[in-house]
Write a protein that holds these residues in place. Structure first.
Motif: not given
Length: 680
Positions: A169-173, A229-234, A243-251
């Motif tokens: 739900a957080a990712a969708m928001a 923006s991502i943290l406040s909206s989600s 943890r999302v930032r670490l996934h972003l590094r892989d992407v």
């Protein structure tokens, strides 16, 4: 950058004190900024403004230079977004969703430019850099990666959900509230404030970002820009965000390696047009709102002496189409008072006296002119009985001819296209032209079941064939709520030649907001410019008048009706006046809501005020309503404005019906025949 700008100013204006202000959102880390600026020891006075740049930031005419660096793509608010997208420009974003973001971006940029136009000195310049640009979709490989998939942020969030790091739900928001404008979108927004800002340049270029940096550095740069923006909206916290930032590094490592990403940027340069150049040149006119008179003083001045009675219109330089041009001008609002012709059987002398009384009451209000309505039975539009009995009036064109000599201003003459054929309608046009009417508002049948008559298209064609005549039409926002096609009706009638539209009385702001946005969006899709819409408001104070408003097809929300009736049914004294004042508050709130939600959508707006009854308190309320609505609309553009006064030689007007050049050098003998009139 600040040091370079200050150095340039010091070179051009040696010895002159310089003030440099830094603006950012209140949540910015102002302590770090203040320490950085203090350490830089800039040779100027510095200040900090913790406000959004979608608000007024500085006093009017106080800035020599306005700068914005890579921020204007951020919007004041985020429209709806697909649940599986973080950025509106992702490849799989639906067309209607993308259109909503484009509309919001247009509204925001117009609002920003209007605010800065107010703050810039005459000749001052603004330079604004934002992400975007190009003839089509701006290049943005973070949003549209070379692999053809979703944005790097959408992929990183999806991976975080799969790993159990964040909730689905957080990712969708999650969303990032910016839109990348094309060069043309930037130019269109600048064009809407062209009366106050000269467009100097729009330039765009593609840039390689993070080229030669490691994937980690690249990802951290992208995250630093978008994380707030991502943290406040989600709603996820800093720990989950890490943890999302670490996934972003892989992407980023998979998508780009160390090659960097292509991002396009667009810059806009404007210059403030001198305010004196935009002062209203026509007597009795309202200046463009963004160029309203920048003084709080009332002026009193005398118009030139009238020409001899035998002087022809052409010799006097009279422009009988001034009101039509003002209505068609998208750069200025237009303000009109509506009046109903007196009952059938009224003599010409009595009609002139009725008109003179109405003009006398409106003289202290800065209107551009008047509307004279063509009252029809309209019983075919509604099966319910008419709350007020229908009474025939004198010919509206006969009544309207009294307004120019009494006021120095022209009228918009309503005309119901009720003639059975073209010959009859042409005959009516002949009579209207003999009475010096040049500005018409064509009205179709009350319902589709009315007796066959000349079509709107043919009536429009006959008006277009006549030099010195222009016309507008009526729009009804309520039809848009039920049919959803009123914006297409506006485009069709504009295609017939309609230069403006006048709305039915407004009591439901939401219906008007939806119509304005849909009309603006359709115009952008077709590549045409919206024409002006005058919003009509009418005070009510009695239950019967309110019933009549609803009978006419005006939607009155139940909460609004209850507010007005509560005042009308109260036991205290002067309840009728209290109910009228309540309805005035309702109308002002409706206009404020419309301006807030649709004032920058691209549709030029104006106002008209009318009385729907003959009750004294409702007629009195029209003048207070006009004053408050006009102030609200002019205040909405954040420009100083004031009322100024001038003199109208009414006897010369009776001879010529002129509104403008009244010849040369008024003498003392003219004083007895002059009356005052207001303008903005």
């Amino acid at each position: 950058v600040a040091r370079l700008v200050i150095s340039e100013f010091m070179g051009r204006r040696p010895g002159e004190a310089i003030s440099y202000a830094f603006e950012d959102l209140p949540l910015n880390d102002w302590t770090v900024l203040a320490q950085t600026v203090s350490a830089a020891k800039l040779p100027c006075f510095t200040s900090f403004v913790p406000r959004s740049f979608y608000e007024p930031l500085f006093p009017p005419a106080s800035l020599s230079l306005s700068l914005s660096f890579i921020t204007l793509h951020w919007l004041s608010e985020a429209p709806r977004l697909s649940a599986d997208a973080v950025l509106a420009m992702e490849r799989h974003t639906a067309a209607d969703v993308a259109a909503e973001w484009r509309d919001q971006a247009h509204v925001d940029l117009v609002s920003f430019l209007r605010l800065r136009a107010t703050e810039l000195k005459d000749g001052g310049e603004g330079v604004y850099l934002m992400v975007g640009g190009g003839a089509a979709l701006p290049a943005h490989e973070w949003a549209r990666p070379p692999s053809g998939g979703p944005s790097i942020f959408s992929v990183a969030l999806s991976r975080a959900v799969a790993a159990g790091d964040i909730d689905e739900a957080a990712a969708m928001a999650a969303s990032v509230a910016y839109h990348l404008r094309t060069d043309d979108e930037v130019r269109r927004a600048a064009g809407e404030v062209g009366a106050s800002l000269e467009l100097l340049d729009v330039t765009s270029a593609e840039v390689r970002v993070a080229e030669g940096r490691s994937a980690e550095e690249h990802a951290d740069l992208a995250w630093a820009i978008h994380s707030n923006s991502i943290l406040s909206s989600s709603g996820i916290g800093d720990e989950a965000g890490e943890r999302v930032r670490l996934h972003l590094r892989d992407v980023v490592a998979t998508e780009f390696g160390d090659s960097g990403a292509t991002i396009s940027y667009v810059s806009l340069a404007v210059r403030r047009i001198p305010r004196e150049a935009n002062a209203a040149s026509e007597e009795g006119a309202v200046a463009p709102a963004s160029e309203a008179v920048a003084t709080a003083a009332l002026e009193s001045r005398r118009l030139p002496r009238a020409a001899p009675a035998g002087c022809s219109y052409s010799q006097r330089g009279w422009d009988p189409m001034w009101l039509a041009r003002a209505l068609a001008d998208p750069a200025r609002p237009t303000f009109l008072f509506g009046s109903t012709p007196p009952r059938d059987g009224t003599t010409a002398a009595e009609a002139a006296q009725i008109c003179a009384k109405f003009v006398a009451r409106s003289r202290a209000h800065a209107s551009d002119g008047f509307i004279v309505y063509d009252i029809q039975d309209e019983s075919s539009r509604n099966a319910e009985s008419r709350p007020f009995p229908f009474r025939r009036t004198i010919d509206p064109s006969e009544y309207a001819q009294h307004f120019p000599p009494a006021s120095g201003k022209s009228t918009v003459l309503y005309k119901a296209c009720s003639e059975a054929d073209e010959a009859a309608f042409a005959s009516w046009l002949d009579g209207a032209q003999r009475r010096n009417h040049h500005t018409l508002n064509l009205v179709g049948p009350s319902s589709s079941g009315d007796t066959p008559r000349i079509s709107m298209e043919r009536a429009a064609a006959l008006v277009n064939e006549r030099p010195g005549m222009a016309f507008g039409c009526v729009t009804i926002a309520e039809r848009h709520l039920t049919k959803g096609t009123e914006h297409l009706v506006l485009l069709r009638k504009a295609g017939y030649g309609a230069k403006w539209f006048i709305s039915q009385a407004v009591y439901d702001a939401e219906a008007t907001i939806k119509l304005l946005h849909d009309y603006a969006g359709e115009c952008r899709r077709r590549g045409c410019r919206p024409v002006k819409i005058l919003l009509t408001f009418a005070p009510v104070g009695r239950p019967k008048t309110l019933q009549f408003v609803k009978w006419l097809g005006v939607h009155v929300p139940s909460a609004v009706e209850e507010r007005i009736l509560a005042k009308a049914n109260a036991t205290e004294s002067k309840t009728k006046e209290a109910a009228v004042l309540e309805s005035i508050d309702v109308c002002c709130e409706a206009l404020q809501r419309i301006l807030q939600m649709a004032g920058g959508c691209g549709v030029p707006l104006g106002l008209s005020v009318e009385s729907l009854s003959g009750f004294r308190e409702e007629i009195d309320g029209c003048f207070e309503l006009f004053r408050r609505l006009q102030a609200t609309m002019l205040d909405s553009v954040c420009s100083p404005w004031a009322v100024r006064w001038y003199r109208v030689p009414v006897h010369s007007m009776a001879r010529s019906h002129s509104e403008e050049q009244l010849a040369a050098d008024a003498g003392p003998e003219m004083a007895e025949e002059e009356q005052a009139a207001g303008s903005i």
